[in-house]
Design a protein around this motif. Structure first.
Motif, PDB file in Angstrom:
ATOM      1  N   VAL A  26       0.712  -1.160  -0.148  1.00 50.55           N
ATOM      2  CA  VAL A  26      -0.279   0.282  -0.364  1.00 50.55           C
ATOM      3  C   VAL A  26       1.029   1.172   0.177  1.00 50.55           C
ATOM      4  CG1 VAL A  26      -1.444   1.549   1.098  1.00 50.55           C
ATOM      5  CG2 VAL A  26      -1.509  -1.273   1.334  1.00 50.55           C
ATOM      6  N   LEU A 158      -8.092   0.721  -1.741  1.00 51.08           N
ATOM      7  CA  LEU A 158      -7.059   1.652  -1.444  1.00 51.08           C
ATOM      8  C   LEU A 158      -7.848   2.962  -1.423  1.00 51.08           C
ATOM      9  CD1 LEU A 158      -4.558   2.836  -0.351  1.00 51.08           C
ATOM     10  CD2 LEU A 158      -3.525   2.448  -2.558  1.00 51.08           C
ATOM     11  N   VAL A 175      -7.743   0.753   3.836  1.00 53.46           N
ATOM     12  CA  VAL A 175      -7.668  -0.502   2.879  1.00 53.46           C
ATOM     13  C   VAL A 175      -9.139  -1.031   3.516  1.00 53.46           C
ATOM     14  CG1 VAL A 175      -7.706  -2.758   1.628  1.00 53.46           C
ATOM     15  CG2 VAL A 175      -5.569  -0.982   2.136  1.00 53.46           C
TER      16      VAL A 175
END
Length: 230
Positions: A26, A158, A175
């Motif tokens: 991420v 995301l 998320v």
């Protein structure tokens, strides 16, 4: 939305790992987007920084998840997704609002721009019969999503929200697993939210134009409609 499960801190990271993902994937996707945002000049359209950010964020996220987690990727009707090989879950990217990354928010983030029909099907979770025909280009490095696959998946996003704060540039992040989208095609509620602290960077001047391709597409359609009326 009442009943939304919210994880923060180490619990959010553990939950992310249960999904077969990790926080480094991420973070690197967000960093790639921020770095791409910086490479602009005055000759480019005002939407260029946000568009470059989106392209780099999608690309880096999918590259890392495919390489490290063994997921696959597909672009049903140009909606870029990476998905678990057994087709139990998928992950996309989404631009949120000021509630992004705020665990105290009662509603969670709202998608900044309306989402298309593919996202509506993906978040429907069997509430209606799919009506789209997905004709995807196949290659050795690309997977394939049938309509039935997409409608049955848990679709995570995301969600990011970039902003200038004093002498730094900040990206709020989470998320999260979407509920079915609202009639106006905004995503407004969530079944699960994995909320992480914001990432902070050196300052960037935010553009006054649209921040992602959805809003750009709206402008194009408006122009086309105007031309047809003329």
């Amino acid at each position: 939305m009442s009943g939304t499960i919210v994880w923060t801190g180490t619990a959010a990271q553990r939950r992310l790992q249960e999904l077969g993902l990790n926080i480094a994937q991420v973070d690197e996707a967000i960093r790639a987007g921020v770095n791409a945002r910086r490479s602009n000049n005055d000759f480019e359209p005002r939407s260029a920084p946000g568009l470059k950010d989106w392209i780099a964020r999608v690309g880096e996220l999918r590259r890392r998840v495919v390489a490290e987690a063994g997921w696959r990727y597909a672009d049903p009707r140009n909606v870029p997704l990476v998905y678990e090989a057994h087709k139990s879950r998928a992950l996309g990217v989404l631009l949120g609002d000021q509630n992004t990354g705020d665990a105290r928010s009662k509603t969670g983030p709202r998608s900044k721009y309306p989402k298309g029909a593919v996202v509506a099907e993906a978040t429907a979770q069997g509430t209606g019969q799919p009506t789209l025909d997905l004709d995807l280009t196949r290659s050795s490095n690309r997977g394939h999503l049938d309509i039935e696959d997409l409608a049955a998946m848990d679709v995570w996003f995301l969600v990011t929200y970039p902003l200038d704060v004093g002498d730094e540039f900040m990206v709020r992040r989470e998320v999260s697993l979407a509920d079915p989208i609202s009639p106006d095609r905004h995503i407004t509620s969530w079944r699960q939210r994995l909320v992480f602290p914001p990432l902070r960077f050196a300052p960037i001047v935010m553009p006054g134009g649209p921040e992602d391709p959805d809003q750009i597409d709206v402008y194009v359609r408006a122009l086309q409609s105007g031309a047809a009326l003329g």
